[in-house]
Design a protein around this motif. Sequence first.
Motif, PDB file in Angstrom:
ATOM      1  N   VAL A 159     -18.723  -1.937  10.445  1.00  0.00           N
ATOM      2  CA  VAL A 159     -17.535  -2.121   9.729  1.00  0.00           C
ATOM      3  C   VAL A 159     -17.231  -0.345   9.338  1.00  0.00           C
ATOM      4  O   VAL A 159     -18.034   0.321   9.222  1.00  0.00           O
ATOM      5  CB  VAL A 159     -18.171  -2.514   8.327  1.00  0.00           C
ATOM      6  CG1 VAL A 159     -16.712  -2.791   7.496  1.00  0.00           C
ATOM      7  CG2 VAL A 159     -18.845  -3.907   8.713  1.00  0.00           C
ATOM      8  N   GLU A 160     -16.111  -0.252   9.516  1.00  0.00           N
ATOM      9  CA  GLU A 160     -15.495   1.027   9.089  1.00  0.00           C
ATOM     10  C   GLU A 160     -14.253   1.146   8.238  1.00  0.00           C
ATOM     11  O   GLU A 160     -13.535   0.205   8.271  1.00  0.00           O
ATOM     12  CB  GLU A 160     -15.109   1.775  10.601  1.00  0.00           C
ATOM     13  CG  GLU A 160     -16.297   1.732  11.594  1.00  0.00           C
ATOM     14  CD  GLU A 160     -15.983   2.841  12.903  1.00  0.00           C
ATOM     15  OE1 GLU A 160     -15.620   4.003  12.678  1.00  0.00           O
ATOM     16  OE2 GLU A 160     -15.670   1.826  13.781  1.00  0.00           O
ATOM     17  N   GLN A 161     -14.092   2.113   7.598  1.00  0.00           N
ATOM     18  CA  GLN A 161     -13.201   2.704   6.702  1.00  0.00           C
ATOM     19  C   GLN A 161     -12.517   3.939   7.222  1.00  0.00           C
ATOM     20  O   GLN A 161     -13.328   5.001   7.140  1.00  0.00           O
ATOM     21  CB  GLN A 161     -13.504   2.583   5.199  1.00  0.00           C
ATOM     22  CG  GLN A 161     -12.215   3.158   4.431  1.00  0.00           C
ATOM     23  CD  GLN A 161     -12.643   3.119   2.750  1.00  0.00           C
ATOM     24  OE1 GLN A 161     -13.859   2.583   2.493  1.00  0.00           O
ATOM     25  NE2 GLN A 161     -11.886   3.807   1.937  1.00  0.00           N
ATOM     26  N   ALA A 162     -11.050   3.741   7.884  1.00  0.00           N
ATOM     27  CA  ALA A 162     -10.461   5.051   8.379  1.00  0.00           C
ATOM     28  C   ALA A 162      -9.815   5.603   7.158  1.00  0.00           C
ATOM     29  O   ALA A 162      -9.859   5.209   5.899  1.00  0.00           O
ATOM     30  CB  ALA A 162      -9.399   4.620   9.119  1.00  0.00           C
ATOM     31  N   GLY A 163      -9.085   6.891   7.212  1.00  0.00           N
ATOM     32  CA  GLY A 163      -8.166   7.785   6.164  1.00  0.00           C
ATOM     33  C   GLY A 163      -7.228   6.662   5.746  1.00  0.00           C
ATOM     34  O   GLY A 163      -6.802   5.759   6.270  1.00  0.00           O
ATOM     35  N   ASP A 164      -6.778   7.241   4.510  1.00  0.00           N
ATOM     36  CA  ASP A 164      -5.882   6.490   3.685  1.00  0.00           C
ATOM     37  C   ASP A 164      -4.642   6.251   4.356  1.00  0.00           C
ATOM     38  O   ASP A 164      -3.512   5.534   4.123  1.00  0.00           O
ATOM     39  CB  ASP A 164      -5.638   7.172   2.397  1.00  0.00           C
ATOM     40  CG  ASP A 164      -6.835   6.885   1.411  1.00  0.00           C
ATOM     41  OD1 ASP A 164      -7.498   6.188   1.770  1.00  0.00           O
ATOM     42  OD2 ASP A 164      -7.145   7.762   0.627  1.00  0.00           O
ATOM     43  N   GLU A 165      -4.430   7.231   5.425  1.00  0.00           N
ATOM     44  CA  GLU A 165      -3.041   7.208   5.972  1.00  0.00           C
ATOM     45  C   GLU A 165      -3.035   6.041   7.145  1.00  0.00           C
ATOM     46  O   GLU A 165      -1.694   5.842   7.767  1.00  0.00           O
ATOM     47  CB  GLU A 165      -2.746   8.600   6.937  1.00  0.00           C
ATOM     48  CG  GLU A 165      -3.815   8.927   7.808  1.00  0.00           C
ATOM     49  CD  GLU A 165      -4.861   9.455   7.456  1.00  0.00           C
ATOM     50  OE1 GLU A 165      -5.970   9.497   8.481  1.00  0.00           O
ATOM     51  OE2 GLU A 165      -5.410   9.655   6.331  1.00  0.00           O
ATOM     52  N   ALA A 166      -3.905   5.573   7.499  1.00  0.00           N
ATOM     53  CA  ALA A 166      -4.057   4.530   8.485  1.00  0.00           C
ATOM     54  C   ALA A 166      -3.118   3.228   8.063  1.00  0.00           C
ATOM     55  O   ALA A 166      -3.334   2.909   6.834  1.00  0.00           O
ATOM     56  CB  ALA A 166      -5.528   4.026   8.859  1.00  0.00           C
TER      57      ALA A 166
END
Length: 272
Positions: free
Chosen positions: A84-91
């Motif tokens: 499970v991953e969380q990318a940057g807010d810009e994604a």
Amino acid sequence: MKKRTTKPLNLKKHIRKPLSLNKARYVSSKIGKTRAIEAKDDLRKYIPLTKRLTAATLKNMLEKYRMVYVKPNVGMFGNGVIRVEQAGDEAVKPYSFQEGVRLQRFKTYKDLYKSLSKVTSKRPYLVQKGIHLLTYKGNRFDLRVMVQQTPGHKWETTGIIGRVAHPRKIVTNFHNGGTLKSVDTLLKSYLPPSKRKGYVGQLQTMGVQVAKAINARYKGVKEIGVDVALDKDLNPWILEVNTSPDPYIFRRLSDKRIFAKIKKYAKAYGRL
């Protein structure tokens, strides 16, 4: 002439019961084994943060580490493991998870957890800090450290083998599409020969320490397989411990003495 009579053969007396013996030694709970290792001060630093999966624990750990692994508390061969991953807010869709070869993306954490729950709601799951594994020819790999009790009842690391993940999968397990390689082959790009032997020796020592920690809490354990991840700084991380590891993967090594010893010890305590 007196007629001979023969007693019926007592099959229970003659049939060996490796499965029942294994059952007595097998410890299924991953969180239980993790807590046993964490109880030892000198081993705690090798354990990635591991908690029981809830909406809150997953959210907090994602915000802190950006990548985590969600795995069933009881399971084998890498089945059910999810990255499970969380990318940057810009994604546009910052949240994602991958199970097997399927990758799904989501706009919100709520959507992610709702979809993830369809997989994890049927049995207890854990969430573990993600370790970015070293790679071999572009594919992630980890190490399996085999530790056994000798016929003299001492703990000994009898083998270490590398497991390279399938290009499209997140798990390295051989039974889940992984490829087996020698430690020298995998570490060749990261350590010169002069340092490689000492590094492997440290892993062997760590394996014995882990075995003693597990055995201190779970009496009767005779063998363990320690799954070790290596990060970019070559720090070892204990991902989990198997108390009924597959000894036959070591037949793939060119040094046949390794499997011969593993087999000898396993026979001594009734595994094979």
